[in-house]
Design a protein around this motif. Structure first.
Motif, mmCIF file in Angstrom:
data_model
loop_
_atom_site.group_PDB
_atom_site.id
_atom_site.type_symbol
_atom_site.label_atom_id
_atom_site.label_comp_id
_atom_site.label_asym_id
_atom_site.label_seq_id
_atom_site.Cartn_x
_atom_site.Cartn_y
_atom_site.Cartn_z
ATOM 1 N N ALA A 81 -30.693 7.819 29.811
ATOM 2 C CA ALA A 81 -30.335 8.899 30.749
ATOM 3 C C ALA A 81 -29.906 10.144 29.977
ATOM 4 C CB ALA A 81 -29.208 8.434 31.649
ATOM 5 N N GLU A 91 -28.850 14.349 30.701
ATOM 6 C CA GLU A 91 -28.652 15.451 31.647
ATOM 7 C C GLU A 91 -29.175 16.714 30.996
ATOM 8 O OE1 GLU A 91 -24.516 15.692 32.707
ATOM 9 O OE2 GLU A 91 -24.421 13.531 33.038
ATOM 10 N N ILE A 131 -29.311 20.711 31.439
ATOM 11 C CA ILE A 131 -28.678 21.785 32.199
ATOM 12 C C ILE A 131 -29.241 23.124 31.727
ATOM 13 C CG2 ILE A 131 -26.464 22.826 32.888
ATOM 14 C CD1 ILE A 131 -25.283 20.006 31.890
ATOM 15 N N ARG A 172 -27.195 16.618 27.530
ATOM 16 C CA ARG A 172 -26.073 15.680 27.405
ATOM 17 C C ARG A 172 -26.589 14.258 27.497
ATOM 18 N NH1 ARG A 172 -21.726 18.295 31.629
ATOM 19 N NH2 ARG A 172 -21.520 20.327 30.612
ATOM 20 N N TYR A 173 -26.071 13.408 26.602
ATOM 21 C CA TYR A 173 -26.431 11.990 26.577
ATOM 22 C C TYR A 173 -25.176 11.211 26.954
ATOM 23 C CZ TYR A 173 -30.219 13.716 23.519
ATOM 24 O OH TYR A 173 -31.285 14.393 22.986
ATOM 25 N N LEU A 188 -34.569 12.100 32.735
ATOM 26 C CA LEU A 188 -33.903 13.396 32.678
ATOM 27 C C LEU A 188 -33.448 13.792 34.083
ATOM 28 C CD1 LEU A 188 -36.419 15.462 30.462
ATOM 29 C CD2 LEU A 188 -34.660 13.882 29.712
ATOM 30 N N SER A 189 -32.164 14.110 34.242
ATOM 31 C CA SER A 189 -31.740 14.727 35.501
ATOM 32 C C SER A 189 -31.506 16.202 35.219
ATOM 33 C CB SER A 189 -30.485 14.099 36.092
ATOM 34 O OG SER A 189 -29.882 13.235 35.211
ATOM 35 N N ARG A 239 -30.460 20.062 36.180
ATOM 36 C CA ARG A 239 -29.723 20.965 37.059
ATOM 37 C C ARG A 239 -29.420 22.252 36.307
ATOM 38 N NH1 ARG A 239 -25.266 17.607 35.356
ATOM 39 N NH2 ARG A 239 -23.516 18.932 34.790
ATOM 40 N N SER A 298 -26.870 23.165 41.217
ATOM 41 C CA SER A 298 -26.393 22.007 41.971
ATOM 42 C C SER A 298 -25.745 22.463 43.273
ATOM 43 C CB SER A 298 -25.359 21.274 41.125
ATOM 44 O OG SER A 298 -25.654 19.937 41.097
ATOM 45 N N THR A 339 -23.067 12.402 45.856
ATOM 46 C CA THR A 339 -23.534 13.052 44.630
ATOM 47 C C THR A 339 -24.669 14.011 44.990
ATOM 48 O OG1 THR A 339 -24.774 11.022 44.318
ATOM 49 C CG2 THR A 339 -22.941 11.383 42.816
ATOM 50 N N VAL A 343 -30.466 15.834 42.501
ATOM 51 C CA VAL A 343 -31.010 16.663 41.420
ATOM 52 C C VAL A 343 -32.461 16.261 41.162
ATOM 53 C CG1 VAL A 343 -28.806 17.080 40.250
ATOM 54 C CG2 VAL A 343 -30.168 15.079 39.620
ATOM 55 N N ARG A 385 -35.540 15.026 38.986
ATOM 56 C CA ARG A 385 -35.614 14.065 37.879
ATOM 57 C C ARG A 385 -36.983 14.161 37.220
ATOM 58 N NH1 ARG A 385 -31.701 10.121 39.678
ATOM 59 N NH2 ARG A 385 -32.077 8.733 37.910
#
Ligand code: CUA
Length: 363
Positions: free
Chosen positions: A134, A136, A138, A147-148, A169-170, A172, A194, A202, A205, A207
């Protein structure tokens, strides 16, 4: 009347011949060009592969249509060309068989293109695998944050991925709409701000999930107009073996300490008491700002300013001194000129040089 038609046919023939010659020349030149790091026709993931397969199928259908249309046209031009003593060909008006044929044939082709299209839509929207890494993503004006969460690592503009492992990957945005696009890894996907959601829920977002099949460096950039420096919002994706990725992640959590008394060490001291630390973070140090890109191991990145400048000490000095000259509208203030509502950092040219040397040593 006949003379006019003949003249028209001759003109058409010339135009078609020139057009074909031009196309062949353009294709030839394109084939002779250098390598294209952002080519969409060199898929390196399952996701990009699904899109590419569809593209290839549509391409061959269009080639087939081109061949049929130009074949019939060429036949007619040659067969009924102007010749001494030639009779006027039989004139046809309204032909039921032909009309049904040229209505049904395109409809069948559209159906044959629709089937793989729908298949590709479902394949590219699959949920991530359970063992996916996963990350993130941004988007910021104008840089990328990665970010991991499971590794406790944060980096910017240079995304590291392990080869052969699915990634999730999410996406935002911290400000306006951006679009994540690394052509060889997959299609564009919007990076939206977001939305505010009721407590306990939540936000939804976008993906993107894929598995990279070949190690290498892949280039990408923001693909949604996001302000003055949209074109300067680039990124690199470094895809490496599982071992190399693990050691990179480990290095991202350990501090680099320059030898005491060196220019790099002086740069470290200046950096630590400069306004830089209000916005930037370096793992293992007191610098923990979260407004700007993380500078952990920034010296190991191949580029700075989100892929705009090669990572050299001179370019770092230039960037620290006057970021707006590199990236108009950037939030970062310069040494003598403010930026993004922040006052100038007030670093002297010597200080800027020392800070650049320190940042280069972080690798
Ligand atoms: Cu971000 Cu365009």
């Amino acid at each position: 009347m006949q003379e006019t038609i003949h003249r028209l046919v001759r003109t058409c023939r010339d135009v078609i011949c020139r057009g074909l010659a031009g196309s062949v020349l353009a294709l030839g030149l394109a084939a002779c060009g250098g390598d294209y790091p952002q080519s969409t026709i060199g898929p390196a993931t399952d996701l990009a592969g699904h899109i590419h397969d569809l593209y290839v199928q549509v391409f061959w259908w269009t080639m087939f249509i081109l061949a049929v249309v130009s074949g019939v046209l060429t036949y007619v031009l040659v067969r009924y060309r102007e010749r001494p003593g030639a009779e006027t060909p039989r004139q046809t008006r309204g032909h039921l068989g032909l009309e049904i044929a040229w209505t049904v044939a395109p409809a069948v082709i559209v159906v044959l293109i629709t089937i793989p299209t729908i298949r590709a839509v479902f394949r590219t929207q699959q949920p991530p695998a359970s063992d996916a890494l996963a990350i993130e993503v941004i988007g910021h004006q104008w840089w990328w944050e990665f970010r991991y969460p499971e590794l406790g690592v944060v980096t910017a503009n240079e995304l590291h991925l392990p080869v052969g492992r699915p990634v999730d990957l999410s996406l935002r945005s911290a400000d306006v709409i951006h679009s994540f696009w690394v052509p060889r890894l997959g299609g564009k996907r919007d990076v939206n701000p977001s939305p505010r959601v009721p407590e306990g829920r939540t936000p939804k977002v976008n993906r993107l999930t894929f598995t990279v099949s070949e190690p290498g460096v892949y280039h990408g950039q923001c693909a949604e107009f996001c302000g003055a420096s949209h074109a300067l919002m680039r990124m690199q994706v470094v895809v490496e073996s599982a071992e190399a990725f693990a050691s990179w992640a480990e290095a991202m959590k350990t501090r680099v300490t320059p030898t005491a008394g060196t220019p790099e060490d002086r740069g470290r001291e200046i950096f630590a008491r400069s306004p830089c630390v209000a916005c930037h973070a370096i793992a293992g140090t007191t610098a923990q700002g979260a407004v700007g890109p993380s500078l952990t191991r920034v010296g190991a990145r191949s580029a700075i300013a989100a892929g705009v400048l090669e990572n050299t000490t001179e370019n770092l000095v230039r960037w620290i001194t006057d970021p707006a000259s590199v990236k108009p509208g950037a939030l970062m203030p310069g040494t003598a000129v403010g930026g993004g509502g922040f006052p100038p950092t007030g670093l002297s040219p010597e200080d800027a040089g020392a800070v650049a040397a320190y940042l280069r040593s972080l690798r």
